[in-house]
Design an enzyme around this catalytic site. Structure first.
Site, PDB file in Angstrom:
ATOM      1  N   ARG A  38       0.737  -1.171  -0.080  1.00  0.00           N
ATOM      2  CA  ARG A  38      -0.178  -0.024  -0.004  1.00  0.00           C
ATOM      3  C   ARG A  38       0.998   1.370  -0.028  1.00  0.00           C
ATOM      4  NH1 ARG A  38      -5.012  -2.345   3.476  1.00  0.00           N
ATOM      5  NH2 ARG A  38      -5.295  -4.042   1.881  1.00  0.00           N
ATOM      6  N   ASP A 132     -17.149   6.220   7.735  1.00  0.00           N
ATOM      7  CA  ASP A 132     -16.039   5.390   7.610  1.00  0.00           C
ATOM      8  C   ASP A 132     -14.841   6.453   7.729  1.00  0.00           C
ATOM      9  OD1 ASP A 132     -15.652   2.687   6.570  1.00  0.00           O
ATOM     10  OD2 ASP A 132     -13.688   4.009   6.231  1.00  0.00           O
TER      11      ASP A 132
HETATM   12  C1  LIG Z   1     -14.137  -4.704   6.164  1.00  0.00           C
HETATM   13  S1  LIG Z   1     -15.023  -2.919   6.101  1.00  0.00           S
HETATM   14  C2  LIG Z   1     -16.394  -3.331   6.956  1.00  0.00           C
HETATM   15  C3  LIG Z   1     -17.522  -3.143   5.982  1.00  0.00           C
HETATM   16  C4  LIG Z   1     -18.807  -3.315   6.705  1.00  0.00           C
HETATM   17  N1  LIG Z   1     -19.167  -2.710   7.939  1.00  0.00           N
HETATM   18  C5  LIG Z   1     -19.079  -4.755   6.551  1.00  0.00           C
HETATM   19  O1  LIG Z   1     -19.307  -5.339   7.460  1.00  0.00           O
HETATM   20  O2  LIG Z   1     -19.006  -5.486   5.472  1.00  0.00           O
HETATM   21  C6  LIG Z   1     -14.139  -1.989   7.417  1.00  0.00           C
HETATM   22  C7  LIG Z   1     -14.090  -0.652   7.259  1.00  0.00           C
HETATM   23  O3  LIG Z   1     -13.530   0.123   8.508  1.00  0.00           O
HETATM   24  C8  LIG Z   1     -13.051   1.014   8.176  1.00  0.00           C
HETATM   25  N2  LIG Z   1     -12.339   1.554   9.330  1.00  0.00           N
HETATM   26  C9  LIG Z   1     -10.881   1.235   9.627  1.00  0.00           C
HETATM   27  N3  LIG Z   1     -10.529   1.822  10.910  1.00  0.00           N
HETATM   28  C10 LIG Z   1     -11.559   2.754  11.029  1.00  0.00           C
HETATM   29  C11 LIG Z   1     -11.643   3.790  12.180  1.00  0.00           C
HETATM   30  N4  LIG Z   1     -10.870   4.051  13.091  1.00  0.00           N
HETATM   31  N5  LIG Z   1     -12.736   4.504  11.871  1.00  0.00           N
HETATM   32  C12 LIG Z   1     -13.771   4.593  10.873  1.00  0.00           C
HETATM   33  N6  LIG Z   1     -13.737   3.614  10.090  1.00  0.00           N
HETATM   34  C13 LIG Z   1     -12.412   2.673  10.149  1.00  0.00           C
HETATM   35  C14 LIG Z   1     -12.327   0.949   7.094  1.00  0.00           C
HETATM   36  O4  LIG Z   1     -11.912   2.208   6.062  1.00  0.00           O
HETATM   37  C15 LIG Z   1     -13.146   0.084   6.269  1.00  0.00           C
HETATM   38  O5  LIG Z   1     -14.096   0.512   5.138  1.00  0.00           O
END
Ligand SMILES: C[S@@+](CC[C@H](N)C(=O)[O-])C[C@H]1O[C@@H](n2cnc3c(N)ncnc32)[C@H](O)[C@@H]1O
Length: 264
Positions: A38, A132
């Site tokens: 990344r 997000d």
């Molecule tokens: C795998 S996705 C989950 C999407 C959905 N909730 C699901 O269950 O399919 C994880 C998301 O968490 C977000 N994320 C990671 N750290 C975060 C933070 N500190 N605050 C907000 N979002 C965060 C990432 O950007 C990513 O889009």
């Protein structure tokens, strides 16, 4: 250049600390290749050829800093993922009462729109906040255009009712219809930030806490629980659970909880 990006131990520690301090995501040694991949992408885009210069740039360029954090997130998601939670809402909540729902860590919006179309289908009145840390994911959520692979689990009749089919170059894509889009508001929010008290009836925070350590999970659960009304529902990912954390929740189904009302 991409293949050749190498980090010294100290550079690796610096970068993973930046990620941890900012988003709570733990990038331990096992994630070395992921971080390098990344980082390499960001270095290619910014035309920076060595890691040390890139780290310096992060210290003085807020925009690149946000891009780097965005690049380190894992955003995989799809429509109707772990849908038992949404089915539980439809089955147990009173459609006559308006609901305020939060899809925290919504990635590109599939979770929020999946909830929206099922609640619409069952005549609920509601609004959804989708948040997000990743700006690029929030933009995708607002655009609401998805490859057909992402909607495989959506029942056919809902696909017809709530999605527009793409044409020409977009024939492999669908777009969520405006009447659904208008019920979902996307907003940047870092889960490590403070939350207001008692405003949501339902919070989904799924498939993100697996990237956090226990200390961060506790912090996030404390903050999200504060934002949940007494009696409100809280869902985490099926592989997550709240084992070992302190909270005011009772389990109602796997990875699904209800906030105590004070009477319990
Ligand atoms: C795998 S996705 C989950 C999407 C959905 N909730 C699901 O269950 O399919 C994880 C998301 O968490 C977000 N994320 C990671 N750290 C975060 C933070 N500190 N605050 C907000 N979002 C965060 C990432 O950007 C990513 O889009």
């Amino acid at each position: 250049m991409i293949q050749n990006t190498k980090l010294t131990d100290s550079q690796y520690r610096k970068l993973s600390k930046i990620v941890y301090d900012t988003s709570g995501v733990v990038l331990n040694e096992k994630k070395y290749r992921l971080l390098v991949a990344r980082l390499s992408k960001r270095m290619r885009i910014t035309r920076i050829t060595n890691a040390s210069d890139y780290i310096d740039r992060l210290g003085r360029d807020e925009v690149e800093f946000a891009e780097f954090i965005d690049a380190t997130t894992t955003n995989h998601t799809f429509f109707f993922r772990e849908n038992r939670h949404c089915e539980y809402l439809v089955k147990t909540l009173d459609a006559a009462l308006p609901l305020r729902i939060w899809s925290a860590a919504s990635s590109s919006g599939e979770e929020a729109y999946s909830i929206a179309i099922q609640l619409l289908e069952n005549n609920f009145s509601f609004t959804i906040n989708a948040s997000d840390i990743s700006d690029s994911m929030l933009d995708q959520g607002r655009a609401a255009v998805y490859h057909k692979d992402k909607v495989k689990n959506v029942p056919k009749f809902m696909l017809h009712a709530y999605f527009q089919k793409g044409k020409k170059d977009w024939v492999d894509h669908v777009r969520v219809k405006p009447e659904v889009r208008q019920l979902v508001a996307f907003q940047k929010f870092n889960l490590l930030s403070d939350t207001p008290s008692d405003i949501y009836d339902v919070i989904f925070c799924r498939n993100v806490m697996i990237y956090f350590d226990k200390r961060t999970r506790q912090k996030v659960v404390d903050r999200l629980c504060r934002a949940l009304k007494p009696g409100g529902l809280f869902f985490v990912g099926m592989a997550e659970g709240l084992h070992g954390l302190d909270h005011d929740l009772v389990s109602v189904l796997p990875s699904g909880y209800r906030k105590k009302t004070g009477v319990l």
